[in-house]
Enzyme design. Structure first.
Site, short mmCIF file in Angstrom:
data_model
loop_
_atom_site.label_atom_id
_atom_site.label_comp_id
_atom_site.label_asym_id
_atom_site.label_seq_id
_atom_site.Cartn_x
_atom_site.Cartn_y
_atom_site.Cartn_z
CG PHE A 105 -1.90 0.72 0.68
CD1 PHE A 105 -2.68 1.81 0.47
CD2 PHE A 105 -1.03 2.76 1.73
CE1 PHE A 105 -3.60 1.91 0.64
CE2 PHE A 105 -1.84 3.72 1.88
CZ PHE A 105 -3.53 3.63 0.86
CE LYS A 150 -0.96 7.15 6.81
NZ LYS A 150 -0.85 5.86 5.72
CG ASP A 175 5.86 3.97 1.60
OD1 ASP A 175 5.37 4.76 2.96
OD2 ASP A 175 5.22 3.96 1.23
C1 LIG Z 1 -1.13 6.06 4.32
C2 LIG Z 1 0.45 5.61 3.90
C3 LIG Z 1 0.24 6.22 2.34
C4 LIG Z 1 -0.29 7.79 1.82
O1 LIG Z 1 -0.53 8.32 2.67
P1 LIG Z 1 -1.35 9.97 1.75
O2 LIG Z 1 -1.80 10.35 3.02
O3 LIG Z 1 -2.84 8.93 2.40
O4 LIG Z 1 -1.79 9.99 0.23
C5 LIG Z 1 1.24 5.45 2.22
N1 LIG Z 1 1.84 4.67 1.75
C6 LIG Z 1 1.69 3.77 2.95
C7 LIG Z 1 2.51 3.00 3.86
C8 LIG Z 1 0.60 4.23 4.35
O5 LIG Z 1 -0.02 3.98 4.74
#
Ligand SMILES: *Cc1c(COP(=O)(O)O)cnc(C)c1O
Length: 400
Positions: free
Chosen positions: A140, A254, A225
């Site tokens: 994700f 985040k 990520d």
């Molecule tokens: C939440 C998340 C994203 C996307 O972040 P947004 O601010 O919602 O665009 C990407 N990668 C990971 C691992 C995430 O948990």
């Protein structure tokens, strides 16, 4: 107005792209939120780890207010007195030479993809527009068209093609499969060190280290990520730190915004992030002084309150206690630090009803991937609070 009125408004006038619990929150502080009826809940989701510092941390709110009273937006056409300081503090904290600020996580991932491709053409010499990026099944990374192009979740993709080419999917946690997928056109590997949205999937020990060795040998960038796992969540500053691994490209979001304002960033050393030239990439709000001031405060809180250390000790304690709860529904308890997943057996009928039952008892969490309950409270949570919630979780897991 009552809770049901607010729910009806959302249902009547908003797109139905989420399926939230029907708790209508109108106040929050620290690890607690209150609904419009005045009921208090422990927040065990933390906005998917965007609230590592807790709700409305006083130092972060103060930074927001102070900056809002001075200047909020300059665009990158001009400079401001916060962005340079944020860069410097990110460098001091993480050791990466350079940073590129964006707003949301998905934008930072898009930035990393563009960066990896540019590096592939300019440094590795891949023929133009033929670069490949290796990603993992169950990933994700956000919701843009390019990012869902390499999702393996049918619902994220089904009606949203045509897709962006240039991505190869390999099984998560399988370093040999990843190595076998590398071609002369591979510019990067993009991975989550723990897959949060897939249900807190922890790869086999040594996986990240092996990926680091392979990518180094094969002249491929390792991009992590850490939007969800980073900034203390798993008990270290970055989840990759658990294996002593330093990715070439670090993607943050985040909790970088301290739960009040969207701030994301891509970090890398000069030979990589130094490739961007004026006009290659940008964002109107990226690097704005309000976001930069908030991010600086968010990082200060993380360091001064030793949130990673707290996540490590309290996470280990909490995960052990969770694993001791007798339940015929649970098949596995896993995670690192305060990113914990309780996997239920398929016969349990899905995690949703357990989340609803927890909500009735004043605990907010959300099912992920149908059969997993994710427990990820703000990293400021203390032991008495966790001890208070354990009997409630035990009660719910004992339901028929
Ligand atoms: C939440 C998340 C994203 C996307 O972040 P947004 O601010 O919602 O665009 C990407 N990668 C990971 C691992 C995430 O948990």
């Amino acid at each position: 107005m009552h809770a049901t009125d607010f729910v009806e408004l959302e249902e009547a006038y908003g797109a139905h792209n989420y399926h939230p619990l029907d708790v209508v929150i109108d106040r929050a502080e620290g690890v607690w939120v209150w609904d419009v009826e005045g009921r208090r809940y422990l927040d065990m989701l933390s906005a998917y780890s965007a609230l590592n510092q807790g709700h409305r941390h006083p130092a972060i709110i103060q930074a927001l207010l102070d900056q809002a009273g001075r200047v909020t937006l300059t665009s990158r056409a001009f400079r401001n007195d916060q962005l340079g300081l944020l860069y410097q503090e990110l460098n001091a904290l993480t050791g990466y030479d350079l940073a590129l600020p964006m707003n949301t996580g998905a934008e930072a991932v898009e930035t990393a993809i563009k960066l990896a491709r540019k590096w592939g053409y300019e440094v590795k010499g891949i023929p133009r527009h033929e670069a490949e990026i290796i990603v993992a099944s169950g990933n994700f990374h956000g919701r843009t068209v390019s990012i869902v192009s390499f999702s393996t979740e049918p619902q994220y993709r089904d009606d949203f093609g045509p897709f962006t080419p240039g991505f190869t999917v390999v099984p998560y946690g399988d370093a040999a499969a990843l190595e076998a997928a590398i071609t002369p056109h591979t510019c990067a590997v993009l991975l989550e060190p723990i897959q949060g949205e897939a249900g807190v999937v922890v790869p086999p020990a040594g996986y990240l280290q092996t990926v680091r060795e392979i990518t180094q040998q094969r002249q491929v960038l390792f991009m992590a990520d850490e939007i969800q796992t980073g900034l203390g969540r798993t008990g270290r500053l970055f989840c990759c730190d658990h294996e002593g691994v330093r990715p070439d490209v670090m993607i943050l979001g985040k909790a970088l915004g301290g739960g009040v304002y969207p701030v994301s960033a891509v970090l890398a050393d000069r030979p990589v992030l130094g490739l961007f030239r004026p006009g290659d990439h940008g964002s109107t709000f990226g690097g704005n002084p309000l976001g930069a001031a908030v991010a600086r405060a968010a990082l200060r809180v993380l360091r001064d309150e030793r949130l990673a250390e707290n996540a490590l000790s309290e996470g280990e304690y909490f995960q052990e206690r969770l694993a001791e709860i007798p339940s015929r529904h649970v098949s596995e308890v896993r995670g690192k630090g305060l990113l914990i997943g309780v996997e239920l057996k398929p016969e349990a009928g899905g995690a949703r009803r357990f989340c609803e039952a927890l909500r009735q008892r004043g605990v907010l969490c959300k099912e992920t991937h149908q059969h997993v309950i994710r427990f990820a409270p703000p990293l400021i949570v203390d032991r008495p609070t966790l001890d208070g919630v354990l009997p409630l979780i035990a009660e719910v897991l004992a339901l028929p």
